[in-house]
Design a protein around this motif. Sequence first.
Motif, PDB file in Angstrom:
ATOM      1  N   LEU A 528       0.838  -1.204   0.000  1.00  0.00           N
ATOM      2  CA  LEU A 528       0.000   0.000   0.000  1.00  0.00           C
ATOM      3  C   LEU A 528       0.871   1.251   0.000  1.00  0.00           C
ATOM      4  N   LEU A 529       0.370   2.287  -0.632  1.00  0.00           N
ATOM      5  CA  LEU A 529       1.006   3.587  -0.516  1.00  0.00           C
ATOM      6  C   LEU A 529       0.795   4.133   0.895  1.00  0.00           C
ATOM      7  N   ALA A 530       1.780   4.869   1.391  1.00  0.00           N
ATOM      8  CA  ALA A 530       1.695   5.381   2.759  1.00  0.00           C
ATOM      9  C   ALA A 530       0.500   6.312   2.935  1.00  0.00           C
ATOM     10  N   ASP A 531       0.148   7.056   1.884  1.00  0.00           N
ATOM     11  CA  ASP A 531      -0.950   8.010   1.996  1.00  0.00           C
ATOM     12  C   ASP A 531      -2.313   7.341   2.087  1.00  0.00           C
ATOM     13  N   THR A 532      -2.405   6.099   1.641  1.00  0.00           N
ATOM     14  CA  THR A 532      -3.696   5.413   1.666  1.00  0.00           C
ATOM     15  C   THR A 532      -3.874   4.536   2.897  1.00  0.00           C
ATOM     16  N   ILE A 533      -2.845   4.404   3.730  1.00  0.00           N
ATOM     17  CA  ILE A 533      -2.939   3.540   4.912  1.00  0.00           C
ATOM     18  C   ILE A 533      -4.049   3.982   5.868  1.00  0.00           C
ATOM     19  N   LYS A 597      -6.519   8.373  16.239  1.00  0.00           N
ATOM     20  CA  LYS A 597      -6.994   7.630  15.078  1.00  0.00           C
ATOM     21  C   LYS A 597      -8.273   6.865  15.385  1.00  0.00           C
ATOM     22  N   ASN A 598      -8.369   6.329  16.610  1.00  0.00           N
ATOM     23  CA  ASN A 598      -9.529   5.517  16.967  1.00  0.00           C
ATOM     24  C   ASN A 598     -10.619   6.315  17.662  1.00  0.00           C
ATOM     25  N   GLY A 599     -10.363   7.587  17.923  1.00  0.00           N
ATOM     26  CA  GLY A 599     -11.321   8.347  18.711  1.00  0.00           C
ATOM     27  C   GLY A 599     -12.489   8.905  17.940  1.00  0.00           C
ATOM     28  N   SER A 600     -12.450   8.798  16.603  1.00  0.00           N
ATOM     29  CA  SER A 600     -13.536   9.375  15.807  1.00  0.00           C
ATOM     30  C   SER A 600     -14.781   8.505  15.780  1.00  0.00           C
ATOM     31  N   GLY A 691     -13.140   9.414   4.830  1.00  0.00           N
ATOM     32  CA  GLY A 691     -11.692   9.270   4.892  1.00  0.00           C
ATOM     33  C   GLY A 691     -10.888  10.415   4.360  1.00  0.00           C
ATOM     34  N   THR A 692     -11.524  11.494   3.925  1.00  0.00           N
ATOM     35  CA  THR A 692     -10.755  12.591   3.316  1.00  0.00           C
ATOM     36  C   THR A 692     -10.732  13.848   4.159  1.00  0.00           C
ATOM     37  N   HIS A 693     -11.228  13.793   5.383  1.00  0.00           N
ATOM     38  CA  HIS A 693     -11.266  15.007   6.208  1.00  0.00           C
ATOM     39  C   HIS A 693     -10.608  14.807   7.558  1.00  0.00           C
ATOM     40  N   THR A 694      -9.906  13.666   7.748  1.00  0.00           N
ATOM     41  CA  THR A 694      -9.282  13.379   9.029  1.00  0.00           C
ATOM     42  C   THR A 694      -7.785  13.331   8.852  1.00  0.00           C
ATOM     43  N   SER A 695      -7.094  13.925   9.778  1.00  0.00           N
ATOM     44  CA  SER A 695      -5.633  13.847   9.782  1.00  0.00           C
ATOM     45  C   SER A 695      -5.153  14.043  11.195  1.00  0.00           C
ATOM     46  N   THR A 696      -4.111  13.301  11.571  1.00  0.00           N
ATOM     47  CA  THR A 696      -3.514  13.435  12.888  1.00  0.00           C
ATOM     48  C   THR A 696      -2.222  14.217  12.800  1.00  0.00           C
ATOM     49  N   ILE A 697      -1.624  14.439  13.920  1.00  0.00           N
ATOM     50  CA  ILE A 697      -0.439  15.292  13.963  1.00  0.00           C
ATOM     51  C   ILE A 697       0.711  14.691  13.177  1.00  0.00           C
ATOM     52  N   HIS A 698       0.811  13.363  13.230  1.00  0.00           N
ATOM     53  CA  HIS A 698       1.974  12.727  12.631  1.00  0.00           C
ATOM     54  C   HIS A 698       1.688  12.137  11.258  1.00  0.00           C
ATOM     55  N   THR A 699       0.523  12.347  10.696  1.00  0.00           N
ATOM     56  CA  THR A 699       0.261  11.887   9.337  1.00  0.00           C
ATOM     57  C   THR A 699       0.591  12.985   8.352  1.00  0.00           C
ATOM     58  N   ARG A 700       0.827  12.590   7.121  1.00  0.00           N
ATOM     59  CA  ARG A 700       1.237  13.571   6.114  1.00  0.00           C
ATOM     60  C   ARG A 700       0.096  14.480   5.697  1.00  0.00           C
ATOM     61  N   GLY A 701      -1.106  14.066   5.917  1.00  0.00           N
ATOM     62  CA  GLY A 701      -2.257  14.874   5.518  1.00  0.00           C
ATOM     63  C   GLY A 701      -3.432  13.994   5.242  1.00  0.00           C
ATOM     64  N   SER A 702      -4.543  14.608   4.941  1.00  0.00           N
ATOM     65  CA  SER A 702      -5.742  13.832   4.671  1.00  0.00           C
ATOM     66  C   SER A 702      -5.654  13.205   3.292  1.00  0.00           C
ATOM     67  N   CYS A 703      -6.435  12.122   3.101  1.00  0.00           N
ATOM     68  CA  CYS A 703      -6.427  11.413   1.836  1.00  0.00           C
ATOM     69  C   CYS A 703      -7.187  12.207   0.789  1.00  0.00           C
ATOM     70  N   THR A 704      -6.688  12.161  -0.425  1.00  0.00           N
ATOM     71  CA  THR A 704      -7.317  12.873  -1.537  1.00  0.00           C
ATOM     72  C   THR A 704      -8.274  11.942  -2.263  1.00  0.00           C
ATOM     73  N   HIS A 709      -9.997   6.640  -4.722  1.00  0.00           N
ATOM     74  CA  HIS A 709     -10.292   5.819  -5.900  1.00  0.00           C
ATOM     75  C   HIS A 709      -9.314   4.647  -5.996  1.00  0.00           C
ATOM     76  N   ALA A 710      -8.051   4.903  -5.689  1.00  0.00           N
ATOM     77  CA  ALA A 710      -7.059   3.829  -5.741  1.00  0.00           C
ATOM     78  C   ALA A 710      -7.373   2.751  -4.718  1.00  0.00           C
ATOM     79  N   MET A 711      -7.753   3.166  -3.506  1.00  0.00           N
ATOM     80  CA  MET A 711      -8.068   2.181  -2.466  1.00  0.00           C
ATOM     81  C   MET A 711      -9.335   1.410  -2.815  1.00  0.00           C
ATOM     82  N   ALA A 712     -10.377   2.098  -3.271  1.00  0.00           N
ATOM     83  CA  ALA A 712     -11.627   1.423  -3.607  1.00  0.00           C
ATOM     84  C   ALA A 712     -11.424   0.433  -4.748  1.00  0.00           C
ATOM     85  N   THR A 713     -10.660   0.834  -5.757  1.00  0.00           N
ATOM     86  CA  THR A 713     -10.401  -0.060  -6.884  1.00  0.00           C
ATOM     87  C   THR A 713      -9.611  -1.270  -6.429  1.00  0.00           C
ATOM     88  N   ARG A 714      -8.640  -1.029  -5.585  1.00  0.00           N
ATOM     89  CA  ARG A 714      -7.830  -2.135  -5.096  1.00  0.00           C
ATOM     90  C   ARG A 714      -8.679  -3.100  -4.264  1.00  0.00           C
TER      91      ARG A 714
END
Length: 937
Positions: A528-533, A597-600, A691-704, A709-714
């Motif tokens: 997996l790509l790190a951004d999709t984890i 990550k689990n608090g939402s 999955g596109t509006h959540t980000s934690t302090i140590h993540t690179r950013g929210s998923c685009t 689409h890449a995750m759903a297709t996979r």
Amino acid sequence: MIENLAAKLCSLLSENTNAAEQWKLLGQEKDGSILIGWVEESERNDICTLCTVVGRYDQIDNKLQILHRFSEILNIVQATVNQNHTLMGYVTKQKNCLKISDPLEDRSGHEFYGEFYRVFIVELTTDDTKVHDLEIKRSEQVRIQFLYREKEQLDVDKFLVLIHHECILTYTAQFDTSISHLRPIKELKSEILVKTFIWAQWDMINQVLYHIHHRRIPASVVTENEDENNSRSSKPTLSGLQFHDNLPHETVLNIPLNLPLLSPSSSCGTYEDDVIPLRVHDCSLDLIVVSDTKGMVCVCHYYLYRPVQPPQHVLNSLNESNTVHFAYSVTLLHHSCVIHCVIPGISWSRAKLMRPTFAIYENHHMIVFVPGLFAHLLEIGVNHEPCCHILCSPPPSIPSRVSYLVPLLDLDNPSKGTRRNSHNPDGKNSDGNSLLANNTNILTIDLPTLDLVQLTIPSDFLIEVFRKETSVEVRLGILHYFLCHKNDIEIIAELMSIIAEKPRSLDIPRFMQEILIGNSYALVQKNLLADTIPLLSLLPVTTIGDYMTFNIKMNDLEITLSHEKLWNTSVMLLSPQQRLVPYRSDLWTRLWDQLSKNGSDKLRFKPSHIAEKLLVSLACYQPEALSRCSTPMSPSGGFVAMPLGDFMGNRNIKLDSGLPFNETESCTASKQEHIVSVNLRELSMYLLKNGTHTSTIHTRGSCTPLHVHAMATRYVAAQLEASRILCQILCRTAGVDPRIEQERGFSLIDQLDEARRWLLFMLLQRYRYSIESIAFPAPQGFASFFTYLGYRTLKFSMFLQYIERSVFELQVDVTKIILADISDTKENVVQKLKLLSLLPRSRAKRLLNQWLHPISLMLRAREHAANILCGEISQSRTSSRTLQHRNHHNSLAAFPSADRLSPLDTFLDLLTAKASLTELDFGLLIEATVTSTEDFL
């Protein structure tokens, strides 16, 4: 073979040592070294003397270093050594030589009876091995522990002294560095770190001190009565103090607890002087904190209770007939939940001796082992919610004589203090033998006997548990373990063969659904790509729901397992920005990330929602209306299903020889593509929304959206791959192996014997129900293969019922071969007509035209006449076959009468009044009329 630590160490002693006995475990340090004590016999001037010796055993180098040899026998119950091996602290436990009624008194004025503890420090480098008495004498349990640093300091050392129910002291030892090779203690001073506490534990890996103390509840602002404020009860609180190299300690954790018998007056006063883990506690509160550097913190508490308090005379006569409830709870801080386990009906004589072992196993499970009773594999990993637990009897590799196993430091795990160097890269002993085989084993030591026991749950043992187990939850937990944590499809195939031994079981579809969902999740995780984890937390992982309560029967025990959700766990933890060094990564920042990550409380995607929508869409399914370029399975759709090897990585997979049928369908767009397209659309929308509006302090950013689409297709590709793998497993379980069979498809079914055909049908019938229930696509060609298998297996009347209930799909290819297989006898013609009546109109009409039978002529003629009478425009009928029929029957002369009129003439006159002559197929109508006079039914 069980290895004994004392016997192993005896072989490391020098040859001139006469005898060494009374071996005792005294502690373990952060570097993995074990402190051990024994009584040594030696001869000096023909006089035999006995003395106590304390040594340090290095597991990696397999060397025993004698730290200090005392001149007499001492009852040392615990010891610790500093990082430079220049100081050793130890605690002795001595008996009061006076009468019990006459208490001893130390310099602080404390009185004590019976046994008492004393604390000493020994300078190991000085010539006279100077001993410092810390002048502590207590009847309550006392412990001492040196602090370890990332960088060694030669001029100062710190250690903790814990006195139960009194205080925790921190001592600072200043060394005289002018004498470089000796460095004696120049100054020793102390300060109070924690006041009255109930329980404490030292975490040597993370250098954390956990302790439970009474914390006063803040007074309400509306309360005006001061006496009422003072009388408010205090709340027991679990706190954690994190120690640093050059910084002051900080309180990183404050958790309010709800535990019984926590007041000092209720203390039982009986101490077990076990030193691993290093704790200060009595029998009124048996609690252990188990942590991992990756962010897992588990608070484990076990206790005995009775749901109904019996009369006092019953309590006074406890014997075998009296039973209690043995229970334990594991609080998973990283998941904000508590797992409760209750085992009723344990005899008091047995329960009071039970001491469970809590240890992290393979980074994603916790073993709760009760000797002689059971082993419990609790899923506690950080990847997904704890839900798939395994309960089993003790593994046969563990001897029945063990009484209390405690885990030693895992030296093979780099996150737990592994010492590796160029001279010893494998972490083995000098003789080539490692005490720790691999990270799947937990090296434990039985404290009463010092036997070294490998606490492990072998795969073969779990397979045998699966074979004998009747609990669905335990079986699902084992399937999940091998799917998501072991990634072993071959074992899944073996477990499926066990399930197939009872093919009529109603639980089989649930096992198949677990395999489908669990294997899809395992396939998606590959590369997996790190951004999709972060999107993995939204994908389904198991069929077992969160926070379920269920009962498990094992032997004579009925165990209840339940989950309880914790709220606002993050407020009990120090946030990364509040730390002394903000955002520096350690156990607590990783725990904070897990809570974030689990608090939402976002739920995972449920395939059952798609199944509900497909009930409607498939009812009005129009294959021709589906565009092939919109599905990821299409060659032109921009994505082709990844081969199995790409998902599995380097795993050795043997399930790659295909299915017993050809994966082709003759539809414009198959049902498989329809299901895949619906899955892709629904999953993409769900991931996009959650999955596109959540980000934690140590993540690179929210998923685009691109990541979504890449995750759903996979994932939808993984669904099809998992469905294909399970179908292969089921076919081989039934003895149908495409690698051995000469034929495939319908020819293969014709060659099967009745037993294999029946078993294959039973398994595929449940497979078909399983994929329909969770909206998984079936491999192409499966529908026709399964329908023909049912035709060959079932009675025809039952076969028709399956078609009526939409279990079988009458595709053109399978319907053709079934119709061709049914002979045109009078009885079989009726069967063919029933079969054709169940087909869609266009498909039935096409097959009816190809059936050369009189009834086919009659039906087509009736439809032709009905279309004319209803005013529908018919095509011109001028085929050569109809002209031949006209010449053969001589047109209207076929039915002569006195006035040249007949019912056929009258009917044709009626038709010609409705349509032109070019639209009528006279040949078909006349031939059908002639045929109707024959005896074919």
